[in-house]
Motif scaffolding. Structure first.
Motif, short mmCIF file in Angstrom:
data_model
loop_
_atom_site.label_atom_id
_atom_site.label_comp_id
_atom_site.label_asym_id
_atom_site.label_seq_id
_atom_site.Cartn_x
_atom_site.Cartn_y
_atom_site.Cartn_z
N PRO A 121 4.15 9.39 4.34
CA PRO A 121 5.14 8.77 3.46
C PRO A 121 5.13 7.25 3.60
O PRO A 121 4.79 6.71 4.66
CB PRO A 121 6.47 9.36 3.93
N VAL A 122 5.46 6.58 2.51
CA VAL A 122 5.64 5.12 2.58
C VAL A 122 7.05 4.84 3.09
O VAL A 122 7.96 5.67 2.94
CB VAL A 122 5.41 4.46 1.22
N THR A 123 7.25 3.68 3.67
CA THR A 123 8.58 3.35 4.22
C THR A 123 9.22 2.17 3.52
O THR A 123 10.42 1.94 3.66
CB THR A 123 8.47 3.03 5.72
N THR A 124 8.43 1.42 2.73
CA THR A 124 8.96 0.27 2.00
C THR A 124 8.42 0.27 0.58
O THR A 124 7.39 0.90 0.29
CB THR A 124 8.55 -1.06 2.67
N TRP A 125 9.11 -0.48 -0.29
CA TRP A 125 8.62 -0.60 -1.66
C TRP A 125 7.28 -1.33 -1.70
O TRP A 125 6.43 -1.04 -2.55
CB TRP A 125 9.65 -1.30 -2.54
N GLN A 126 7.07 -2.26 -0.79
CA GLN A 126 5.79 -2.96 -0.74
C GLN A 126 4.65 -1.98 -0.47
O GLN A 126 3.59 -2.05 -1.09
CB GLN A 126 5.83 -4.03 0.36
N GLU A 127 4.88 -1.03 0.45
CA GLU A 127 3.86 -0.02 0.72
C GLU A 127 3.65 0.88 -0.49
O GLU A 127 2.52 1.27 -0.80
CB GLU A 127 4.28 0.83 1.92
N ALA A 128 4.75 1.23 -1.17
CA ALA A 128 4.64 2.09 -2.35
C ALA A 128 3.83 1.42 -3.45
O ALA A 128 2.97 2.05 -4.09
CB ALA A 128 6.03 2.44 -2.86
#
Length: 285
Positions: free
Chosen positions: A151-158
């Motif tokens: 899973p991603v943890t931040t919007w930047q990662e998403a």
């Protein structure tokens, strides 16, 4: 920020609570917008805003996506079920006839409706899908839908993951475009972290189709061919080939076709040339 649509809830024939965004005047001609496999009604926001001064629009969240209920039986995640859900929406809103705009899976669902309920469909915009899917495109889509990445943890990662997955399809996207595209794919959970806005089990029917070769849908298209259609193809599409488009035109000589430059699967429908073609097509129906 205030929204310019109403929330509309309706019930499927098997009891699921389903959701649509409703735009425009209910007394105007009605259009139902059906999104792609992992997408939601949010994808049609800009298109609906552009068209809402002349039309009544309902952009749906298919079952298992967005604000619609998830289905406990993953076998129901297939186009015939989605077509039945669209008919349930039409019946709930008492819409005798509508126009359709469908992207990818939504376009396939639209073809089913044209073939099986053609008297209720005034015309259909089919976005980057046909009766025959290029195995290369099927394999690419299966690779990211059926995968189980951490899973991603931040919007930047998403945003970065979305860019990594889709950059071939949208080579001209800028940072703002990637932000918008990603925000339409993820939703924040209770911890403020982005999570994909669909049921992971939508992948189950894809996994079952282990050879990746889609069924023969040409008879379906032939049955749908009496309905007026506009077909859009992304110039870089790896799912809808030019050969498939040519065969569709041979079966349906009055098929309107637009190839959208510098775009893969699938055009956003807000490109200038897409909007121009869609407006002209809808006005004729």
């Amino acid at each position: 920020m205030s929204k310019n649509y109403k929330d509309y809830w309706y019930t499927s024939s098997d009891g699921l609570k389903l959701y649509a965004r409703e735009y425009g005047d209910e007394n105007a001609d009605s259009i139902i917008c059906i999104p792609g496999l992992t997408r939601s009604s949010a994808d049609f926001a800009l298109l609906c805003e552009e068209l809402s001064s002349h039309y009544h629009l309902l952009a749906v969240d298919l079952r298992g996506r967005g604000r619609s209920d998830y289905d406990s039986n993953p076998d129901n995640y297939q186009p015939a079920t989605y077509a039945a859900d669209v008919l349930a929406l039409m019946d709930a809103k008492q819409l005798a006839r509508v126009k359709l705009i469908g992207t990818s899976l939504g376009g396939l669902t639209s073809m089913i409706l044209c073939a099986t309920s053609g008297a209720r469909i005034r015309g259909a915009v089919i976005n980057d899908i046909g009766p025959e899917a290029n195995p290369e495109g099927i394999a690419r889509i299966k690779a990211y839908v059926c995968a189980s990445p951490p899973p991603v943890t931040t919007w930047q990662e998403a945003v970065q993951r979305t860019r990594d997955t889709q950059q071939r399809e949208y080579p001209l996207f800028n940072d703002e475009d990637w932000q918008t595209f990603t925000r339409n794919l993820y939703v924040e959970n209770s911890d403020g972290q982005p999570v994909l806005n669909y049921d992971p089990n939508i992948a189950v029917p894809l996994q079952a189709d282990s050879d990746g070769i889609p069924p023969d849908l040409w008879p379906l298209f032939e049955a749908a061919a009496a309905t007026p259609m506009l077909l859009l193809r992304g110039e870089l599409s790896d799912l809808l080939s030019r050969d498939c488009v040519a065969r569709m035109q041979a079966i349906k000589p009055d098929l309107h076709v637009l190839e959208v430059a510098n775009t893969g699967h699938a055009p956003l429908l807000t490109e200038t040339e897409s909007l121009t073609a869609i407006r002209a097509f809808l006005a004729e129906q």
